[in-house]
Write a protein that holds these residues in place. Structure first.
Motif, PDB file in Angstrom:
ATOM      1  N   MET A  65      17.409  20.941   9.273  1.00  0.00           N
ATOM      2  CA  MET A  65      17.272  21.609  10.570  1.00  0.00           C
ATOM      3  C   MET A  65      15.806  21.643  10.981  1.00  0.00           C
ATOM      4  SD  MET A  65      18.423  25.476  11.732  1.00  0.00           S
ATOM      5  CE  MET A  65      20.157  25.083  11.951  1.00  0.00           C
ATOM      6  N   GLN A 111      20.159  24.887  19.900  1.00  0.00           N
ATOM      7  CA  GLN A 111      19.673  23.511  19.912  1.00  0.00           C
ATOM      8  C   GLN A 111      19.466  22.972  18.499  1.00  0.00           C
ATOM      9  OE1 GLN A 111      16.445  22.810  22.850  1.00  0.00           O
ATOM     10  NE2 GLN A 111      16.695  24.960  23.428  1.00  0.00           N
ATOM     11  N   GLY A 112      19.917  23.726  17.496  1.00  0.00           N
ATOM     12  CA  GLY A 112      19.770  23.300  16.112  1.00  0.00           C
ATOM     13  C   GLY A 112      18.380  23.496  15.557  1.00  0.00           C
ATOM     14  N   ASP A 127      15.710  26.063  13.790  1.00  0.00           N
ATOM     15  CA  ASP A 127      15.486  27.304  13.052  1.00  0.00           C
ATOM     16  C   ASP A 127      14.097  27.830  13.407  1.00  0.00           C
ATOM     17  OD1 ASP A 127      15.998  29.342  11.236  1.00  0.00           O
ATOM     18  OD2 ASP A 127      15.035  28.261   9.590  1.00  0.00           O
TER      19      ASP A 127
END
Length: 209
Positions: A1, A37-38, A40
């Motif tokens: 991620m 939006q993915g 982190d």
């Protein structure tokens, strides 16, 4: 991620404060938008009241304490910034301005920023555009189009506050998330005092080959 860093600066003086409350709401909303939006997000939140004496000493001596230096490095090295101040005498607080005064004028260049402010009355809402926005524009930050102002009445249960403040937070956090997603400042921030070559090469005329 994919990972991004978000710095949050609150200049509230009381504890708890509506300024910190607004900063947290903007932070939570931005993190949620980035997660969609993915991405982190690592968040570091700073209460300027905790380093108020350090800021003043830095202004007088020209040297930051280790505590203040850590805050400055976190803010200038982030991928995005949320900056919220109470409004005193129609403008940002002295503590808020003093903090950004001790930061190098080039250190916030290209940094995505959402500005926020709190006050007792909606009459101070224009301070976002005549005080905060020009300051960050001068520092060459990328200021999100939507600033968020919260008056005392916005924290109540009236129909207007239920609709308008959350909507403003949602719009501003969406704009900041888009800018942060496109930013990789935290991976590319370079120490302005770093040497291009080892010190021995500079003083000895060595090429490093």
């Amino acid at each position: 991620m994919t990972t991004r860093t978000l710095a949050v600066v609150s200049a509230g003086l009381s504890q708890p404060s509506s300024t910190r409350m607004l900063a947290d709401k903007l932070s939570d909303a931005t993190v949620a938008k980035l997660a969609e939006q993915g991405i982190d997000t690592t968040v570091e939140t700073f209460e300027l009241r905790d380093v108020a004496t350090d800021i003043m000493n830095h202004m007088l001596t020209g040297f930051p304490s280790p505590k203040l230096e850590a805050v400055i490095e976190a803010v200038t090295g982030a991928d995005g910034l949320i900056a919220v101040t109470p409004i005193f005498t129609t403008s940002y607080s002295g503590l808020f301005k003093s903090f950004f005064d001790v930061i190098d004028s080039a250190a916030l260049a290209e940094l995505p920023v959402v500005i926020g402010a709190t006050a007792g009355t909606p009459r101070h809402s224009l301070a976002l555009d005549y005080a905060l926005r020009p300051m960050f524009t001068y520092l060459h930050a990328i200021v999100a189009p939507t600033g968020v102002f919260a008056a005392t009445g916005d924290w109540g249960e009236s129909a207007d506050s239920v609709k308008t403040l959350p909507a403003r937070i949602d719009r501003a956090s969406g704009e900041l998330a888009a800018l942060v997603a496109a930013s990789d400042r935290s991976a590319n921030v370079r120490d302005p005092f770093a040497l291009d070559r080892p010190f021995g090469h500079l003083i000895g005329g060595l090429t490093g080959e």
